[in-house]
Design an enzyme around this catalytic site. Structure first.
Site, short mmCIF file in Angstrom:
data_model
loop_
_atom_site.label_atom_id
_atom_site.label_comp_id
_atom_site.label_asym_id
_atom_site.label_seq_id
_atom_site.Cartn_x
_atom_site.Cartn_y
_atom_site.Cartn_z
N ARG A 1 0.85 -1.19 0.00
CA ARG A 1 0.00 0.00 0.00
C ARG A 1 0.87 1.23 0.00
O ARG A 1 1.74 1.38 0.85
CB ARG A 1 -0.86 0.04 1.28
N THR B 1 -1.32 7.42 -0.51
CA THR B 1 -2.63 7.26 -1.17
C THR B 1 -3.41 6.06 -0.63
O THR B 1 -4.61 5.96 -0.84
CB THR B 1 -2.44 7.04 -2.68
N ASP C 1 0.29 -3.35 11.99
CA ASP C 1 0.78 -3.69 10.65
C ASP C 1 1.19 -5.17 10.63
O ASP C 1 2.18 -5.55 11.26
CB ASP C 1 1.97 -2.79 10.29
#
Ligand code: PRP
Ligand code: URA
Length: 209
Positions: free
Chosen positions: A104, A108, A200
Site C-alpha cells: 500500500r 494514497t 501492521d
C-alpha cells in the site's frame, strides 16, 4: 453478491485475541498466524466433495473416502499473506502456491504491484487468496483482478481481520467472491488501519518495526 463467513470457533478466537496484543512477540505472532490459518482452512474446506475409492488395508478390501474435485491453489498477497501459507499447505493436499506482491502506498493507501507468479493451471483450481488484513480492500481487489486475468474463476478470499469498508469494496469489485474471516472489526482509522485490528501485519510477522 458473495457471502461473508466469520469463523468463530473458540480456538480461532482465543488465538486471535493473543495475536492482537501489542506485547505478543514476533515469534509467537508468526506461530499464531500459522495456527489460525490452519484452523480456518479446516473450516473453509468442510464442504469439499468426496468420492469412494477401493483400497486394501492390511486386513481386507475396503471402500474409503477421498477428495474428489478441483485441486486448490493458494495465493498469498506479499508480504503478510506469506505467514498464512504453511498452515494451509500442511493441511490441504496437492496445493500449488502462487504469489502476488503488492504494497500500500503510504500516502494514497492504493495498492502498488511488484510481483505476480501464478500456477499455470490456475483456471482449473479453486483459488484461496490469503492476506491477514482486509482494510480498504484495494489490495485484495487488485490481487483478484490479476488472478481473473490469468483465468482464475472459483475464488475465495481468506483473511484474519476485515474492516467493514474493505468487505464492501471487495464485494463491489468481485461480487462472485466469498470472504472468510476470523473477525469483522469496527472501522478504519485516518491512516486506513483497522480498529482495533492488530497493527501492521507485515511488520509484526517479520519484525521490521
Ligand atoms: C497490508 C496487508 C494487506 C494490505 C491491506 O499490506 O497485508 O496486503 O495492507 O490493506 P488494504 O485492504 O487497504 O489494501 P502492506 O501494504 O502493509 O504490505 P506488506 O504486507 O508488504 O507489509
Ligand atoms: N494493513 C495492515 O497490516 N494492518 C491494517 O490495519 C491495515 C492494513
Amino acid at each position: 453478491m458473495g457471502d461473508v463467513y466469520v469463523f468463530d470457533h473458540p480456538l480461532i478466537q482465543h488465538k486471535l485475541g493473543i495475536l492482537r496484543d501489542k506485547n505478543t512477540s514476533t515469534k509467537d505472532f508468526r506461530e499464531l498466524v500459522k495456527e489460525i490459518s490452519m484452523l480456518m482452512a479446516f473450516e473453509a474446506t468442510h464442504n469439499l466433495p468426496l468420492k469412494d475409492k477401493e483400497i486394501e488395508t492390511p486386513i481386507c478390501k475396503a471402500t474409503v473416502k477421498m477428495l474428489d474435485g478441483e485441486d486448490i491453489a493458494i495465493v498469498p498477497i506479499l508480504r503478510a499473506g506469506l505467514g498464512m501459507v504453511d498452515g494451509i499447505q500442511a493441511l490441504v493436499p496437492n496445493v500449488k502456491v502462487g504469489h502476488i506482491g503488492l504494497y500500500r502506498d503510504p500516502e494514497t493507501h492504493l495498492p502498488v504491484e511488484y510481483y505476480c507468479k501464478l500456477p499455470s493451471d490456475i483456471a482449473s483450481r479453486e483459488v484461496f487468496v490469503l492476506d491477514p488484513m482486509l482494510a480498504t480492500g484495494g489490495s485484495a481487489a487488485a490481487a483478484i483482478d490479476f488472478i481473473k486475468a490469468e483465468g482464475g474463476k472459483k475464488i475465495i478470499f481468506m483473511c484474519l481481520i476485515a474492516a467493514p469498508e474493505g468487505i464492501e469494496v471487495l464485494h463491489k469489485a468481485h461480487p462472485d467472491v466469498d470472504i472468510f474471516i476470523a473477525s469483522k472489526d469496527s472501522h478504519l482509522n485516518e491512516h486506513a488501519y483497522i480498529v482495533p485490528g492488530l497493527g501492521d501485519a507485515g511488520d509484526r510477522l517479520y519484525g521490521t518495526k
